[in-house]
Design an enzyme around this catalytic site. Structure first.
Site, mmCIF file in Angstrom:
data_model
loop_
_atom_site.group_PDB
_atom_site.id
_atom_site.type_symbol
_atom_site.label_atom_id
_atom_site.label_comp_id
_atom_site.label_asym_id
_atom_site.label_seq_id
_atom_site.Cartn_x
_atom_site.Cartn_y
_atom_site.Cartn_z
ATOM 1 N N LYS A 148 43.676 28.104 70.980
ATOM 2 C CA LYS A 148 43.363 29.331 70.103
ATOM 3 C C LYS A 148 41.836 29.503 70.937
ATOM 4 O O LYS A 148 41.378 28.533 71.043
ATOM 5 C CB LYS A 148 43.567 29.528 68.766
ATOM 6 C CG LYS A 148 42.556 28.342 67.958
ATOM 7 C CD LYS A 148 42.614 28.632 66.516
ATOM 8 C CE LYS A 148 41.968 29.888 65.884
ATOM 9 N NZ LYS A 148 40.516 29.504 65.756
ATOM 10 N N GLU A 216 36.366 26.809 53.276
ATOM 11 C CA GLU A 216 35.511 25.778 53.964
ATOM 12 C C GLU A 216 34.122 25.665 53.517
ATOM 13 O O GLU A 216 33.490 26.780 53.110
ATOM 14 C CB GLU A 216 35.290 26.406 55.516
ATOM 15 C CG GLU A 216 36.742 26.091 56.278
ATOM 16 C CD GLU A 216 36.375 26.515 57.885
ATOM 17 O OE1 GLU A 216 36.340 25.499 58.480
ATOM 18 O OE2 GLU A 216 36.378 27.645 58.155
ATOM 19 N N ASP A 235 39.271 34.695 63.385
ATOM 20 C CA ASP A 235 39.397 33.452 63.831
ATOM 21 C C ASP A 235 40.480 32.536 62.824
ATOM 22 O O ASP A 235 41.017 31.462 63.051
ATOM 23 C CB ASP A 235 37.933 32.686 63.293
ATOM 24 C CG ASP A 235 37.809 31.207 63.536
ATOM 25 O OD1 ASP A 235 38.194 30.870 64.661
ATOM 26 O OD2 ASP A 235 36.908 30.890 62.673
ATOM 27 N N HIS A 240 45.955 30.849 61.122
ATOM 28 C CA HIS A 240 46.232 29.820 60.186
ATOM 29 C C HIS A 240 46.803 30.470 59.019
ATOM 30 O O HIS A 240 47.860 30.087 58.426
ATOM 31 C CB HIS A 240 45.177 28.993 59.968
ATOM 32 C CG HIS A 240 44.425 28.561 61.032
ATOM 33 N ND1 HIS A 240 45.007 28.058 62.173
ATOM 34 C CD2 HIS A 240 43.060 28.510 61.398
ATOM 35 C CE1 HIS A 240 44.228 27.726 62.994
ATOM 36 N NE2 HIS A 240 42.973 27.779 62.547
ATOM 37 N N LYS A 330 33.443 30.920 55.064
ATOM 38 C CA LYS A 330 32.961 29.694 55.528
ATOM 39 C C LYS A 330 31.779 29.583 54.308
ATOM 40 O O LYS A 330 31.187 30.524 54.074
ATOM 41 C CB LYS A 330 32.325 29.751 56.752
ATOM 42 C CG LYS A 330 33.268 29.808 57.903
ATOM 43 C CD LYS A 330 32.782 29.467 59.245
ATOM 44 C CE LYS A 330 33.999 29.409 60.228
ATOM 45 N NZ LYS A 330 34.778 28.140 60.189
ATOM 46 N N LYS A 335 35.405 22.437 50.697
ATOM 47 C CA LYS A 335 36.604 22.530 51.555
ATOM 48 C C LYS A 335 37.751 22.449 50.807
ATOM 49 O O LYS A 335 38.012 21.519 49.894
ATOM 50 C CB LYS A 335 36.595 21.491 52.536
ATOM 51 C CG LYS A 335 37.589 21.372 53.624
ATOM 52 C CD LYS A 335 37.407 20.394 54.637
ATOM 53 C CE LYS A 335 38.486 20.600 55.746
ATOM 54 N NZ LYS A 335 38.583 21.645 56.721
HETATM 55 C C1 BG6 Z 1 39.709 26.705 63.439
HETATM 56 C C2 BG6 Z 1 38.698 27.646 63.340
HETATM 57 O O1 BG6 Z 1 40.933 27.157 64.134
HETATM 58 O O2 BG6 Z 1 39.913 26.183 62.353
HETATM 59 C C3 BG6 Z 1 37.357 27.102 62.726
HETATM 60 O O3 BG6 Z 1 38.214 28.281 64.628
HETATM 61 C C4 BG6 Z 1 37.745 26.470 61.438
HETATM 62 O O4 BG6 Z 1 36.404 28.158 62.571
HETATM 63 C C5 BG6 Z 1 38.932 25.469 61.812
HETATM 64 O O5 BG6 Z 1 36.444 25.856 60.933
HETATM 65 C C6 BG6 Z 1 39.331 24.952 60.396
HETATM 66 O O6 BG6 Z 1 40.256 23.872 60.767
HETATM 67 P P1 BG6 Z 1 40.583 22.737 59.542
HETATM 68 O O7 BG6 Z 1 41.696 21.918 59.900
HETATM 69 O O8 BG6 Z 1 39.039 22.205 59.345
HETATM 70 O O9 BG6 Z 1 41.028 23.484 58.270
#
Ligand code: BG6
Length: 491
Positions: A148, A216, A235, A240, A330, A335
């Site tokens: 991605k 996050e 993003d 996701h 963010k 998290k």
């Molecule tokens: C990525 C995004 O696909 O996923 C990021 O581009 C993000 O911005 C990340 O921080 C989050 O992934 P995870 O696995 O840490 O939740």
């Protein structure tokens, strides 16, 4: 047949942080064929030895508990490096030649696009020109894994798909969404379809609403250049969050196989009700954390959102009228990614609510994606020894208690599946295109005269107050059961 795993853009962060550690772990767990060859390809002037050294440091740094120098030394014999320019056809020919010289020289080829997205088209074109995309019984398979972001709107995603389809068949294309490789995300389908007790309740008759949170605590860090052009909706939501939504909302597939799974996902996306521009600020919120614009690489006065929340409906028999609330941001307090299935209240209350002895409450099921992976089910219990007083209690399952501490990294599973030819956890072209349609339509509301304001929020908070208003309008609130301390223990 021997297999080569070829990484384009091998000198970048992704290779060191994710790809090589995942391949090392697969090797350590004896899941890779002994003859596999991993070949990094990029312009930086590494030799095999200096590339191996850099990768060794990365593995030791990123997965220290699993790093074992003896295993690494064995694994490193499978790692090679080829200096090459993504745009130079002769460098692709040299790569083919190099592979033919390797001991156990590979026939199968799995290409990994770990380059900047702007270079995908060049790699695809050159692979084709160098006849590296043609598969046959003699030459072995040819597969490509695409990282991605897969485009930045519907038009660009279609353009990439067309380019890929010009030289490869859909079955050879693996579009990665690392969320699908997470154990807890894969477990959503096991929870739903491997048990008999949830599915009969999994619909509008019993469910009041569903929440999906991907929060996050980090800001944009060193990725501002990319992120500032992208924003949270593109993003995080396009891939996701919508993937999580599809897993929670889809119908049971006829079998656990790629096309059957993807078919059901597409049906969910097609049933998502479009948010007309004039309702944009009713059904969506966008925010930006204070200080974002002074981060390195961010444009002055940037209007890019670092937080988004949306309310959507799925117009089908199962979900008609059930709101789905999705949020991600963010620089939030913690998290934490979780899915909450909030059930309806019991239709009547025989216990004494008026006196306050019985808390008015509803059942809910929380699927904790990360970091404290598990599942919580909340139900009412009688408080012992106190006449008839009730209180909600939780029944918890934690991966660490039942299965031990170390959950595998998403990339381990995804890379292995791509090598084995299993596409269940990768995104099909139509899923990508339908997701973009939804995101584009929200974005066009944001660009219209009805756009919601860009709300500010404090780093370390839970995002703009407007997101509480969005969900609060109908008497609901954001739930965070997976955090342990239960921010919201209202029922
Ligand atoms: C990525 C995004 O696909 O996923 C990021 O581009 C993000 O911005 C990340 O921080 C989050 O992934 P995870 O696995 O840490 O939740």
């Amino acid at each position: 047949m021997n297999t080569a795993f070829i990484i384009f853009g091998a000198s970048g962060d992704l290779t060191a942080r994710k790809l090589i550690p995942a391949m090392y772990n697969n090797y350590r767990k004896k899941r890779l064929p002994e003859t596999v060859q991993i070949i990094g390809f990029s312009r930086s002037p590494y030799t095999d030895d200096s590339f191996r050294e850099k990768m060794k440091e990365a593995v030791a740094a990123f997965i220290p508990e699993q790093f074992d120098i003896k295993i690494w030394d064995e694994f490193a014999r499978h790692v090679h490096y080829q200096v090459g320019d993504i745009d130079n056809i002769n460098d692709y020919r040299s790569l083919v030649h190099r592979m033919s010289l390797l001991e156990d020289h590979p026939s199968n080829m799995l290409f990994y696009l770990a380059t900047a997205p702007g270079l995908y088209s060049k790699v695809i074109g050159r692979l084709h020109e160098a006849s590296m995309t043609v598969e046959s019984d003699q030459s072995g398979f040819r597969r490509i894994v695409v990282e991605k972001p897969f485009g930045n709107d519907l038009a660009s995603a279609i353009a990439i798909n067309n380019e890929l389809h010009g030289v490869l068949d859909e079955r050879q294309i693996y579009r990665i969404d690392h969320y699908l490789g997470k154990e807890t995300v894969q477990n959503v389908l096991v929870l739903r379809f491997g048990n008999a007790i949830f599915e009969p309740l999994w619909n509008r008759n019993y469910i009041d609403h569903i929440q999906i949170t991907v929060a996050e605590s980090v800001g944009v860090e060193h990725r501002a250049g990319y992120f500032d052009q992208t924003g949270t909706l593109r993003d995080m939501f396009q891939n996701h969050l919508l993937q999580l939504l599809m897993l929670v909302a889809k119908e049971p597939p006829v079998a656990f196989e790629a096309d059957a799974l993807h078919n059901e996902k597409v049906k969910v996306l097609r049933a998502i009700r479009e948010i007309p521009a004039e309702y944009s600020s009713r059904y969506s919120v966008r925010g930006q954390y204070d200080g974002y614009c002074s981060a390195e690489g961010v444009r002055q006065n940037s209007a890019t959102e670092t937080y988004a929340a949306i309310q959507v409906y799925i117009d089908n028999w199962r979900w008609q009228g059930v709101p789905f609330y999705l949020r991600s941001g963010k620089n939030l307090k913690e998290k934490s990614s979780e899915i909450t299935i909030q059930f309806r209240r019991p239709p009547t209350q025989i216990f004494d609510v008026a006196s306050g002895k019985t808390e008015l409450f509803t059942n809910r099921l929380s699927i904790c994606i990360q970091p404290d992976e598990g599942i919580h089910l909340r139900f009412a219990a009688k408080v012992p020894d106190l006449g008839l007083q009730t209180r909600p209690v939780d029944m918890d399952f934690h991966y660490r208690d039942s299965f031990g501490s170390n959950l595998p990294e998403a990339y381990e599973r995804l890379l292995l599946d791509a090598l084995l030819g299993d596409k269940s956890l990768f995104a099909r072209s139509d899923v990508i295109e339908h997701s973009w349609k939804i995101i584009d339509s929200i974005r066009s509301g944001w660009e219209s005269e009805y756009a919601p304001p860009l709300f500010r929020y404090q780093p370390g908070s839970w995002g703009p107050e407007a997101a509480n208003t969005l969900i609060g309008r109908e008497g609901r609130w954001w739930i965070q059961d997976c955090r342990g301390e239960g921010q919201s223990d209202r029922s």
